[in-house]
Design an enzyme around this catalytic site. Structure first.
Site, PDB file in Angstrom:
ATOM      1  N   LEU A   1       8.203  -5.122 -44.444  1.00  0.00           N
ATOM      2  CA  LEU A   1       7.836  -3.933 -43.449  1.00  0.00           C
ATOM      3  C   LEU A   1       8.234  -4.208 -42.003  1.00  0.00           C
ATOM      4  O   LEU A   1       7.958  -5.195 -41.467  1.00  0.00           O
ATOM      5  CB  LEU A   1       6.276  -3.994 -43.436  1.00  0.00           C
ATOM      6  CG  LEU A   1       5.582  -3.394 -44.783  1.00  0.00           C
ATOM      7  CD1 LEU A   1       4.089  -3.134 -44.248  1.00  0.00           C
ATOM      8  CD2 LEU A   1       5.882  -1.732 -45.048  1.00  0.00           C
ATOM      9  N   HIS A   2       8.923  -3.621 -41.220  1.00  0.00           N
ATOM     10  CA  HIS A   2       9.148  -3.508 -39.940  1.00  0.00           C
ATOM     11  C   HIS A   2       9.333  -2.557 -39.174  1.00  0.00           C
ATOM     12  O   HIS A   2       9.356  -2.511 -37.749  1.00  0.00           O
ATOM     13  CB  HIS A   2      10.205  -4.537 -39.769  1.00  0.00           C
ATOM     14  CG  HIS A   2      11.633  -4.100 -39.908  1.00  0.00           C
ATOM     15  ND1 HIS A   2      12.068  -3.992 -41.302  1.00  0.00           N
ATOM     16  CD2 HIS A   2      12.604  -3.618 -39.142  1.00  0.00           C
ATOM     17  CE1 HIS A   2      13.368  -3.272 -41.260  1.00  0.00           C
ATOM     18  NE2 HIS A   2      13.489  -3.063 -39.592  1.00  0.00           N
ATOM     19  N   ARG A   3       9.448  -1.261 -39.620  1.00  0.00           N
ATOM     20  CA  ARG A   3       9.795  -0.077 -38.794  1.00  0.00           C
ATOM     21  C   ARG A   3       8.409   0.152 -38.008  1.00  0.00           C
ATOM     22  O   ARG A   3       7.456   0.456 -38.553  1.00  0.00           O
ATOM     23  CB  ARG A   3      10.090   1.172 -39.934  1.00  0.00           C
ATOM     24  CG  ARG A   3      11.329   1.167 -40.871  1.00  0.00           C
ATOM     25  CD  ARG A   3      12.693   1.710 -40.322  1.00  0.00           C
ATOM     26  NE  ARG A   3      13.477   1.212 -40.997  1.00  0.00           N
ATOM     27  CZ  ARG A   3      14.728   0.553 -40.168  1.00  0.00           C
ATOM     28  NH1 ARG A   3      14.649   0.563 -39.030  1.00  0.00           N
ATOM     29  NH2 ARG A   3      15.425   0.231 -41.003  1.00  0.00           N
TER      30      ARG A   3
END
Ligand code: UD1
Length: 369
Positions: free
Chosen positions: A209-211
């Site tokens: 996850l990084h958005r």
């Protein structure tokens, strides 16, 4: 001896490295251009940077701009200011930019305004979501590029809609998949990467996850961690945590929740580790663009935790499902994949390991004949 014409190739952030590697290799094999690699330094942590150069055998950059982190304006502006003198000094026949990160659009803008041709690799992808900074980078880069290399045919429809001259567009396939196919045999096994953090033979899902849409809102990030914690009763969740996500988890006071969740938290993985972890996973849960393509190439089900994707072929032909970030929808999708085994998919056209070679050939034709 006459000097070979120069081509600048720009890399800035993690998802660029697996794209430039096959392009540089194919160009060097032909030995007709001098390839000058410019690293903007958008990503600088060894975990996001050095390991990828080693894993992918990318030559050391000729120039390092060392821009580091900042707001979009600061980062994009700093790349532009630092790239301009390099462009003047090198005087290339063209500048190759890949993907959709801030470094991509920044260097494309500098080159276009100096009438240096811009070559965009992975052009024409559209999520039609302007909330994504990458979408703005894609639209602007494509509008000022002279050669647009596309990875899937839907990209041509997107570019036509924006009035891009079709003669500038070439369907060459996906360089990211060149890297997958070249390196998958060397992948580090999941057992080696995870050691005793994962009991032998235990099925797992790989999570990244990084958005901003998933990690910048504390309510959303908490609900995703809660959801993964609940899922980890059924299969292990291996979470490679991007530094941006790590800092949000700490900043929102969610570190304890994560530590007690049963999720296997890890620093970001290297490239060969990542390939091995994808191959060994029951499924992948992600908001990354690249993982949607890599899972399709490796035939592993992928649940994309976003409302849209700029890579529709991974859904139409590959193993990808668009799930969003609602926990109930995620749990339903995981259930479906665990019960059915998920889509097996097929290799999209030209995702065959030869995209770098097609690009090198096209550049030879464009700038040497
Ligand atoms: C960038 C790209 C995104 C890509 C992602 C892959 C843009 C707009 N976004 O997002 O498209 O999917 O890379 O990783 O270009 N940080 C570190 N160490 C680093 C780099 C970043 O700790 O080496 C932290 C910093 O707190 C920084 C934050 O991550 O502010 C964001 O970094 P940035 O490069 O701006 O964007 P990414 O989220 O990495």
């Amino acid at each position: 001896m006459t000097r070979k014409p120069r081509l600048i190739c720009v890399a800035g952030a993690r998802p660029n490295f697996m794209k430039v590697a096959p392009i540089i290799a194919a160009l060097k094999a032909r030995d007709i251009f001098d390839v000058v690699l410019v690293h903007t330094g958008q990503h600088y942590d060894p975990d996001l940077n050095d390991r990828f150069f080693t894993d992918l055998g990318i030559p050391q950059p000729d120039y390092r701009l060392e821009v580091g982190s900042g707001s979009h304006a600061v980062q994009t502006g700093t790349v532009m200011i630092k790239f301009e003198p390099v462009l003047d000094e090198v005087a290339p026949v063209a500048v190759i930019v890949v993907g959709d990160v801030n470094s991509t659009v920044a260097c494309a803008l500098v080159a276009a305004k100096k009438s240096v041709p811009v070559v965009h690799v992975e052009a024409g992808l559209r999520s039609y979501d302007r909330e994504m900074p990458e979408e703005i980078n894609r639209v602007i880069t494509d509008s000022i590029s002279d050669i647009l290399f596309i990875t899937e045919r839907s990209a041509l429809d997107n570019l036509r809609r924006e009035g891009v001259d079709e003669k500038r567009v070439q369907f060459v396939g996906n360089v990211m998949i060149d890297s997958v196919l070249q390196n998958v045999r060397r992948a580090t096994s999941a057992a080696t990467t995870l050691g005793d953090r994962l009991p032998a033979g235990q099925p797992y899902a790989l999570l990244t996850l990084h958005r901003p849409s998933n990690v910048d809102d504390p309510v959303v990030l908490r609900s995703l961690i809660d959801c993964m914690a609940a899922l980890s009763d059924r299969l292990s969740i291996v979470f490679g945590i991007h530094p941006r996500t790590r800092s949000r988890i700490e900043g929102f006071g969610l570190s304890d929740l994560l530590a007690k969740s049963g999720i296997i938290s890890c620093p970001p993985f290297g490239y060969l580790e990542m390939l091995g972890l994808i191959e060994g996973a029951k499924l992948v849960l992600t908001d990354s663009g690249g993982l949607q393509e890599e899972t399709t190439a490796l035939g592993i089900p992928c649940l994309t935790l976003r409302q849209n994707t700029e890579r529709p072929i991974t859904i139409a032909e590959g193993t990808n499902y668009l799930v969003g970030n609602d926990p109930a929808a995620i749990v339903r999708a995981v259930d479906e994949v665990l019960t059915s085994g998920g889509k097996t998919g097929r290799q999209p056209e030209f995702w065959d390991g030869q995209a770098g070679e097609r690009i090198a050939r096209a550049l030879e034709q464009a700038y040497l004949t």
